[in-house]
Design an enzyme around this catalytic site. Structure first.
Site, short mmCIF file in Angstrom:
data_model
loop_
_atom_site.label_atom_id
_atom_site.label_comp_id
_atom_site.label_asym_id
_atom_site.label_seq_id
_atom_site.Cartn_x
_atom_site.Cartn_y
_atom_site.Cartn_z
N ASP A 30 0.84 -1.16 -0.02
CA ASP A 30 0.00 0.00 0.10
C ASP A 30 0.85 1.30 -0.02
O ASP A 30 1.55 1.42 1.03
CB ASP A 30 -0.77 -0.03 1.25
CG ASP A 30 -1.85 1.14 1.36
OD1 ASP A 30 -1.63 2.04 0.59
OD2 ASP A 30 -2.70 1.11 2.21
N TYR A 35 1.18 0.61 14.91
CA TYR A 35 0.18 0.15 13.88
C TYR A 35 0.54 0.94 12.61
O TYR A 35 0.43 2.32 12.54
CB TYR A 35 -1.15 0.52 13.99
CG TYR A 35 -2.41 0.32 13.16
CD1 TYR A 35 -2.65 -0.78 12.73
CD2 TYR A 35 -2.84 1.52 12.53
CE1 TYR A 35 -3.53 -1.21 11.87
CE2 TYR A 35 -3.86 1.33 11.53
CZ TYR A 35 -4.15 -0.08 10.77
OH TYR A 35 -5.02 -0.38 10.05
N LYS A 67 -3.10 -2.58 7.73
CA LYS A 67 -3.19 -4.00 7.89
C LYS A 67 -2.19 -4.62 6.81
O LYS A 67 -1.75 -4.04 5.86
CB LYS A 67 -4.42 -4.50 7.81
CG LYS A 67 -5.00 -4.88 9.16
CD LYS A 67 -4.39 -5.99 10.12
CE LYS A 67 -5.05 -6.01 11.48
NZ LYS A 67 -4.34 -6.32 12.51
C1 F6R Z 1 -7.20 -0.17 7.67
C2 F6R Z 1 -7.03 1.40 7.31
C3 F6R Z 1 -7.86 2.29 7.83
C4 F6R Z 1 -7.35 3.17 8.72
C5 F6R Z 1 -8.55 4.42 9.05
C6 F6R Z 1 -7.76 5.64 9.60
O1 F6R Z 1 -6.16 -0.93 7.26
O2 F6R Z 1 -5.80 1.55 6.79
O3 F6R Z 1 -9.15 1.62 8.10
O4 F6R Z 1 -6.83 2.65 9.75
O5 F6R Z 1 -8.98 5.25 7.69
O6 F6R Z 1 -6.70 5.96 9.16
P1 F6R Z 1 -6.07 7.51 9.65
O7 F6R Z 1 -5.56 7.50 11.01
O8 F6R Z 1 -4.94 7.40 8.64
O9 F6R Z 1 -6.90 8.41 9.39
MG MG Z 2 -4.10 1.98 2.93
MG MG Z 3 -4.92 -2.29 1.96
#
Ligand code: F6R
Ligand code: MG
Ligand code: MG
Length: 371
Positions: free
Chosen positions: A15, A232, A235
């Site tokens: 990603d 984190y 994923k």
């Molecule tokens: C799951 C994912 C999204 C982000 C969520 C918050 O793998 O990438 O669910 O965790 O959109 O993202 P931020 O913290 O970047 O606003």
């Molecule tokens: Mg992403």
């Molecule tokens: Mg992804």
């Protein structure tokens, strides 16, 4: 056996930023990746390739003669992700540009550096169908249940009962992601031992499957981003290569487990259990929008012919999987109704790698001895 006799399929993904949040890649990212891999094909490093995506993950499906864990192939993938980041993700300010490029610079193998990789080297049979499985918004343990069903469950794979070549069973390499150690378990005789481990899909993940005579049958990516970064970072969104037919599970037996949208960890903020929804690679289905999900799986079928990739066929673009999609959607409603409560939210061990601990930290000093 000479190198020319062996074919390797490498599926390497990352990603490196996406459009409007975390749900889908930008078409320009696919274009730049294709141009880069086309150069590698002209230079004869690759025999063939197919660039696609699953949700917000850029997927490089490559065929070559260089074997697994080859530095040049891994460097090519790293260079492609870097080029896409610099030429597209950053100038367009795509969201989370370069997210999975966790290392400063490439050092020999993408494993441990952010991108996920599944690789399988084999001698081509007279005809060699493969299925490439790509998932978004989940982690490598998501393949445990389907790989078990495909290669060990006679209620899924009729060939285990009917076909004498499959009848002897398969061996599974299981990685303990906590220790980095791996164990090979033979099925059907060690089936209960296998389930004792892989039922805990957060810790134990299937990395490879072999037929009992040693025929390489499947390979899955095992990278746990949070364990690499210690925090984190999205994923892992795993990938998997499965060979099919003629003494291996049929393509229909490979796809059958996905008619049951089992619960996997991931979804919103990598912190929730949700159903794995089988979808077409087409724009209408292949993006995670509801609560950044629910988690998705795409299946592409190819024929491997002298290391060329003939195809793909978009395997979940079948109305017979509509019911699984509807069921996944119903499960999504049911799980969502729990809001922030476990078991929708992941258990404490998995939440350690999210931003929750810093929230809990604030409350630490306010706890007093209970009456
Ligand atoms: C799951 C994912 C999204 C982000 C969520 C918050 O793998 O990438 O669910 O965790 O959109 O993202 P931020 O913290 O970047 O606003
Ligand atoms: Mg992403
Ligand atoms: Mg992804």
């Amino acid at each position: 056996m000479s190198m020319k006799d062996m074919t390797t399929i490498s599926v390497i993904k990352a990603d490196v930023g996406s459009l409007a949040g975390h749900h889908v890649v930008h078409p320009k990212q696919l274009e730049v990746a294709r141009e880069r891999l086309e150069r590698a094909r002209r230079d004869e490093l690759l025999v063939d390739f197919h660039v696609t995506h699953c949700g917000d993950d850029l997927q490089l499906i490559m065929s070559h003669r260089m074997g697994e864990n080859n530095t040049k192939i891994h460097e090519l993938a790293w260079a492609t992700f870097t080029e896409v980041t610099e030429k597209v993700s950053r100038p367009l300010k795509l969201y989370a540009a370069g997210q999975d490029l966790l290392a400063e610079a490439f050092s020999g193998n993408v494993r441990g550096m952010g991108p996920g990789a599944a690789e399988l080297e084999f001698q081509e049979r007279a005809s060699d169908p493969i299925v490439i499985l790509l998932a978004d918004k989940t982690s490598p343990g998501a393949w445990n249940l389907p790989l078990y069903k495909i290669f060990a469950d006679p209620f899924n794979t009729a060939g285990l009962v009917i076909d004498p070549v499959l009848h002897n069973g398969f061996s599974f390499d299981v990685l303990d992601t906590h220790t980095g150690l791996s164990v090979r378990l033979r099925c059907p005789e060690e089936l209960y031992d296998l389930l004792a481990l892989i039922g805990d899909h957060n810790r134990y993940v299937i990395s490879k499957v072999f037929r009992k005579d040693g025929l390489p049958s499947a390979a899955a990516s095992t990278a746990r981003l949070s364990m690499i970064a210690g925090r984190y970072v999205g994923k892992d969104d795993p990938v998997c290569i499965v060979r099919a037919q003629s003494g291996l599970p049929a393509v229909g037996e490979v796809l059958e487990p996905f008619a049951f949208p089992h619960l996997v960890p991931g979804w919103m903020r990598g912190s929730h259990h949700g159903p794995l929804m089988p979808v077409s690679v087409s724009e209408s289905q292949n993006k995670c929008t509801r609560f950044d999900g629910p988690p998705r799986v795409v299946a592409l079928g190819f024929q491997v012919s002298n290391a060329r990739l003939v195809g793909p066929s978009d395997l979940f673009a079948d109305p017979a999987f509509d019911t699984a999609r509807t069921k996944a959607s119903e499960i999504a409603y049911y799980m969502r109704a729990h809001g922030p409560f476990i078991p929708h939210r992941l258990g404490p061990e998995e939440m350690e790698y999210t931003t929750l601990p810093s929230v809990l930290e604030k409350l630490k000093d306010r706890f007093q001895k209970a009456e």
